[in-house]
Design a protein around this motif. Structure first.
Motif, PDB file in Angstrom:
ATOM      1  N   GLU A 806      15.511 -31.575   0.091  1.00  0.00           N
ATOM      2  CA  GLU A 806      15.067 -30.653  -0.958  1.00  0.00           C
ATOM      3  C   GLU A 806      15.661 -29.272  -0.753  1.00  0.00           C
ATOM      4  O   GLU A 806      16.036 -28.604  -1.725  1.00  0.00           O
ATOM      5  N   GLU A 807      15.739 -28.826   0.504  1.00  0.00           N
ATOM      6  CA  GLU A 807      16.303 -27.517   0.785  1.00  0.00           C
ATOM      7  C   GLU A 807      17.777 -27.481   0.399  1.00  0.00           C
ATOM      8  O   GLU A 807      18.251 -26.518  -0.228  1.00  0.00           O
ATOM      9  N   ARG A 810      17.977 -27.559  -3.377  1.00  0.00           N
ATOM     10  CA  ARG A 810      17.578 -26.266  -3.963  1.00  0.00           C
ATOM     11  C   ARG A 810      18.713 -25.256  -3.874  1.00  0.00           C
ATOM     12  O   ARG A 810      19.010 -24.537  -4.848  1.00  0.00           O
ATOM     13  N   ASN A 814      20.444 -23.613  -7.028  1.00  0.00           N
ATOM     14  CA  ASN A 814      20.411 -22.146  -7.190  1.00  0.00           C
ATOM     15  C   ASN A 814      21.818 -21.602  -7.397  1.00  0.00           C
ATOM     16  O   ASN A 814      22.037 -20.686  -8.205  1.00  0.00           O
TER      17      ASN A 814
END
Length: 1005
Positions: A806-807, A810, A814
């Protein structure tokens, strides 16, 4: 726009009603007038009345409201309950009157103000709300409130300050005086708008830079994408292992649950077996006995019901016998009541017949009485119809009424005789035609009376016009002589002044060298030769100034003579115009008088001043009134004569009716005999019916008791052998063993439920044991704790892997979103930069933070125009000065160019008080011209400032104002307390204070 009349009541110190009519003398003779009075006497209140009536505003207070008057104690005179202000003015569209009013309610509270506008051509109010009146006045006049007070109410004091102000202060004062602050606001708005749109673009550019700093490097983006792919694969493998461990753990849980459920079912079976044994011990024997007796239970129930029924019937027979005894007593009492009612002895067999006969007898008497009553009412209506013309009513004794009516008959006959003597010349046989004739004569007489009054009014108006014409004629004969003498004097003085000025020039040329010698001093170089010693500059003769003094005296005398000439010429023009108007009005009145007199003589004959038409009208009116009284009295007499016979009939009918009432009251005193008889008859019949019913009911119940007793004996014989067979002592013992059907059914259901429950438990235990065997076959040997520990480890490993994914996801998202956002912002910036181009240009031209750039530009244009108009007005006030703006190197204040000193430029700060007043007055007049550039202003009011002028300048200023008034037909009012004005201006509005804080107003001229 011209103000024609000012009316007001209880404004400030001016208590009571006041009126200033500029269409009447003395204002028609001279439209230049002074408003004089001591400080605080109410001079400014007159100007307040004008702005209040037109705009509901006062220069010193602003907008006026109920709260403003209460809180500040303004406008409404002390101890007064209402105030009003009314201004009648003429404009392009006609003559209108604007009205303002406020008053106190009965409760003592002040009501809100009211405003109206009246069209004087129709004398009707315009359909407007009070809040719309100021705007309507603005529309009619063509000036707003701010423009009005600058164009009509001239405050030269502001311009005195304006003249001496520095450049920066002058802009602010000019902005305040002219009301042009909008230009400063526009400059500030342009600056703020440019700043606002520029700030938006700058903010977005900063946002782009901030976003660029947060973007990933290309190598970082590639590494993050590869790491995300590997972590996704690892997560899927871990998810498979976690799911398998969960299934093994769930299998262990299900084995424990099945084992526990089997144990619970065995416990339930043990409890059910115990309850079944307990039921057999407690309720089994009762249920068994009941089942045996239940075979003939219906016969037992029938016996029980029949036995109860016999007892009930016996009780009813005893109750009805008691009711029969009570009924006999009620019948006896009712018979006695009937005897008392009909006042006669009676028997049971004839009760109904006797009640009917009594009812019929009473009804006949009542009918006869009603007939008499109807006859009485009919006669009374007939009597009232006949005497409706007479003020007479039947109240009380008829004999007394008859005597009173006869007295009225005699009075009426006497009154008719008196009226016949007064109307001896009238044909009383035809009163209607006589009245029509008299009314026609009365209308003609009154018409003649009105025309005579109009003729007299025209005579009076002609006398008034003639009187005023006679007062003006000597002035018209005398003034041309004075003007000729003044012109001759002016010419003589001009010739003398020219000679003196030539002589002065000659003397100046001759003495120019001497003047240079007078200016030489030892130690200072001579401007001609440069010598420092000046022996010939000593012991010079003294300079003579007598010629200069003589020139000044001649100029002063010439100015006085020109002032007198101007005043006389202005007065002569006024008198000529007034004489022309008077002669025109006189011709119109004479023509109207001739027409009115001809009309009168054509209708009423020769005009006789001595004949009293009012007395003639009164006499005819009295004759008509007497004739109408005669008709009315004659109608009354006829009505009385017709009413007397009817009154006698009423007396007879009343006596007969009273006799019938006495007979009726003797045998019956109720309200409705038919209803009373019917009620007694119903009561008698009801008691007889009750008696018969009770007799039949007792017989029926005795037969029913006999039948049911036989049935009871039969049932007892049938049941005796059956109950003995089952071991019962008697029928009652058998009934005791028989349970209620509901209780027996509940017992059977309980036993059946317990048996069924035991069967269900046995089946469930077998099923659970089979399922347990199947689950154990799938189970693994590893214990649950080990499986749980392994599961927790795998789940933690999986969670960490997912968080890492997920990091990474993300950061990549972004990065992409930031790129999209930068692209969108850059696209919007291109469009915004195109749009703000006009604001940047506008800010460059007129914008700054304080609005000074555009305001200075606009005020400079306004000042140029104002100075142009002021110099035009200044030519009439003084030929010495004209105004100009300061140039670079000069003092910041305005510049006065002195034509008498070779066009020398002087700061207005160097001028005297009188010279400053002249310049500020020209500025005030210029502002009036500027504010009313599209509207003709024919009413001006100029405030204080004349006290600073010397007598000569004051005369010159008044000459200019008189000339301005004469040339433009303006009404000019000067507000001042200077004593010399009282001598120079004849027409004055004088205000005087008294000792109570109030002031009085007087118009002189």
């Amino acid at each position: 726009m011209k103000i024609l009349k000012i009316e007001f009541q209880n404004i400030n110190s001016l208590k009571g009603d006041h009126e200033i009519d500029f269409t009447e003398a003395p204002f028609t003779v001279s439209s230049l007038f002074a408003i004089t009075g001591p400080t605080g006497s109410g001079k400014s209140s007159i100007l307040d009345v004008i702005s209040l009536a037109l705009f509901n505003q006062v220069p010193r207070l602003g907008k006026i409201s109920r709260a403003e008057i209460i809180n500040k104690g303004a406008l409404l005179t002390r101890n007064q309950k209402e105030a009003s202000a009314k201004v009648t003015y003429q404009c392009k569209s006609g003559i209108y009157a604007s009205f303002w009013n406020i008053s106190t309610a009965r409760t003592g509270n002040l009501r809100d103000y009211e405003m109206q506008i009246f069209d004087m051509a129709t004398d009707k109010a315009l359909d407007l709300k009070k809040s719309d009146v100021p705007a309507k006045n603005e529309e009619l006049i063509g000036l707003s409130y701010d423009q009005f007070i600058k164009a009509v109410l001239l405050a030269q004091g502001e311009f005195a300050q304006f003249l001496r102000a520095r450049k920066d202060e002058r802009g602010e004062l000019l902005e305040k005086i002219t009301g042009t602050g909008i230009y400063r606001q526009l400059g500030i708005k342009a600056f703020q708008k440019k700043k606002e749109v520029s700030a938006e673009i700058e903010k977005e550019q900063q946002e782009i830079e901030l976003h660029r700093k947060s973007l990933l490097e290309e190598e970082e983006q590639k590494a993050f994408s590869e790491a995300l792919y590997e972590k996704d694969r690892s997560c899927k493998s871990l998810e498979t292992e976690v799911e398998k461990l969960k299934q093994n753990l769930q299998l262990k849980t299900e084995i424990r649950e099945r084992t526990s459920e089997i144990q619970k079912q065995l416990e339930s079976k043990k409890q059910a077996d115990y309850e079944l044994k307990l039921f057999e011990a407690e309720e089994g024997e009762k249920l068994q006995k009941h089942e045996k007796i239940r075979l003939f239970g219906e016969e037992l129930t029938s016996w029980q019901q029949t036995n109860n029924s016999c007892k009930e019937v016996q009780n009813e027979i005893e109750l009805n016998l008691q009711r029969t005894k009570t009924n006999f007593g009620d019948i006896t009492n009712c018979l006695e009541e009937i005897k008392k009612f009909i006042k006669s002895d009676t028997k049971a067999e004839t009760v109904e017949q006797q009640l009917q006969e009594f009812s019929e007898k009473v009804r006949k008497l009542e009918q006869q009485r009603e007939e008499k009553g109807t006859s009485y009412k009919a006669l009374k209506r007939e009597f009232e119809t006949e005497v409706r013309e007479v003020p007479f009513q039947l109240n009380g004794n008829l004999d007394t009424a008859a005597e009173k009516l006869q007295e009225m008959q005699g009075f009426s006959k006497a009154r008719l005789s008196e009226l016949e003597r007064l109307l001896v010349k009238i044909d009383l046989e035809n009163p209607l035609s006589e009245k029509q004739r008299l009314r026609k004569e009365l209308e003609q007489s009154r018409q003649a009376e009105r025309q005579v009054a109009r003729l007299q009014s025209l005579f009076d108006e002609l006398q008034k016009l003639k009187k005023e014409e006679d007062s003006i004629t000597p002035q018209l004969e005398e003034l041309p002589k004075k003007i000729a003498l003044d012109k001759s004097g002016v010419e003589t003085l001009n010739e003398r002044l020219q000679k003196l000025q030539l002589k002065k020039e000659y003397e100046n040329l001759r003495r120019s060298l001497e003047e240079h010698r007078h200016s030489l001093h030892d130690g200072e170089p001579c401007p001609l030769c440069g010598a420092l010693e000046h022996p010939y500059a000593k012991d010079l003769p003294a300079q003579e100034d007598g010629l200069q003094e003589e020139i000044k005296l001649t100029e002063k005398e010439l100015s006085e003579k020109q002032r007198l000439l101007t005043g006389n010429e202005t007065t002569l023009a006024h008198y000529k115009e007034r004489l022309r108007i008077l002669q025109q009005n006189e011709q119109e009145k004479k023509k109207e008088l001739h027409t009115q007199k001809s009309t009168f003589e054509a209708e009423f004959g020769e005009y006789d001043e001595k004949f009293d038409w009012a007395a003639n009208s009164t006499a005819i009116d009295k004759m008509i009134q007497a004739l109408e009284n005669y008709e009315e009295e004659n109608r009354k007499l006829k009505a009385i004569s017709a009413g007397l016979p009817i009154l006698k009939k009423l007396q007879t009918v009343l006596a007969e009716g009273l006799e019938l009432k006495a007979q009726l009251d003797e045998i019956y005193s109720g309200d409705n005999v038919h209803s009373d008889c019917l009620e007694l008859q119903k009561k008698w019949n009801s008691l007889q019916h009750q008696k018969n019913s009770l007799t039949s009911l007792v017989k029926e119940q005795e037969a029913k008791l006999h039948s049911r007793s036989a049935e009871l004996e039969r049932l007892e014989r049938s049941l005796f052998s059956k109950v003995q067979k089952e071991g019962c002592k008697d029928i009652s013992d058998a009934l005791a063993r028989l349970l209620p059907e509901q209780s027996a059914a509940e017992m059977r259901q309980k036993k059946e439920r317990l048996c069924n429950q035991i069967t269900r438990i046995e089946v469930a235990v077998k099923t659970l044991e089979l399922e347990l065997q199947k689950l154990k076959a799938k189970d693994i040997e590893k214990p649950s704790e080990a499986i749980s520990e392994e599961l927790r480890n795998k789940q933690q490993e999986l969670q960490k892997a997912k968080e890492t994914c997920e990091e990474l996801r993300r950061k990549l998202n972004n990065h992409k979103e930031t790129l999209d956002r930068i692209e969108n912002i850059e696209a919007g910036l291109v469009e915004k930069k195109q749009k703000i181009r006009r604001w940047e240009l506008l800010n460059h031209l007129i914008g700054d933070a304080t609005g000074k750039k555009f305001n200075d530009f606009a005020q400079d244009l306004t000042l140029s125009r104002l100075l142009q108009l002021a110099n035009f007005r200044l030519k009439d006030l003084s030929d010495r000065y004209h105004l100009d703006k300061p140039v670079e190197g000069e003092d910041d204040s305005l510049v006065a160019i002195d034509e008498h000193m070779g066009a020398q430029r002087r700061s207005v700060k160097t001028l005297s008080g009188g010279e400053t007043f002249i310049l500020s007055l020209s500025m005030a007049l210029a502002l009036s011209d500027l504010a009313s550039k599209n509207v003709e202003i024919n009413s001006l009011f100029i405030d204080e400032g004349f006290g600073t002028l010397d007598p000569e300048t004051l005369d010159q200023t008044l000459d200019t104002l008189e000339r301005l008034q004469a040339e433009s037909a303006k009404t000019i009012g000067i507000i001042s307390h200077v004593d010399s004005l009282k001598e120079r201006i004849a027409t004055q509005i004088q205000l005087k204070r008294n000792g109570q804080g109030y002031s009085s107003l007087e118009i002189t001229g």
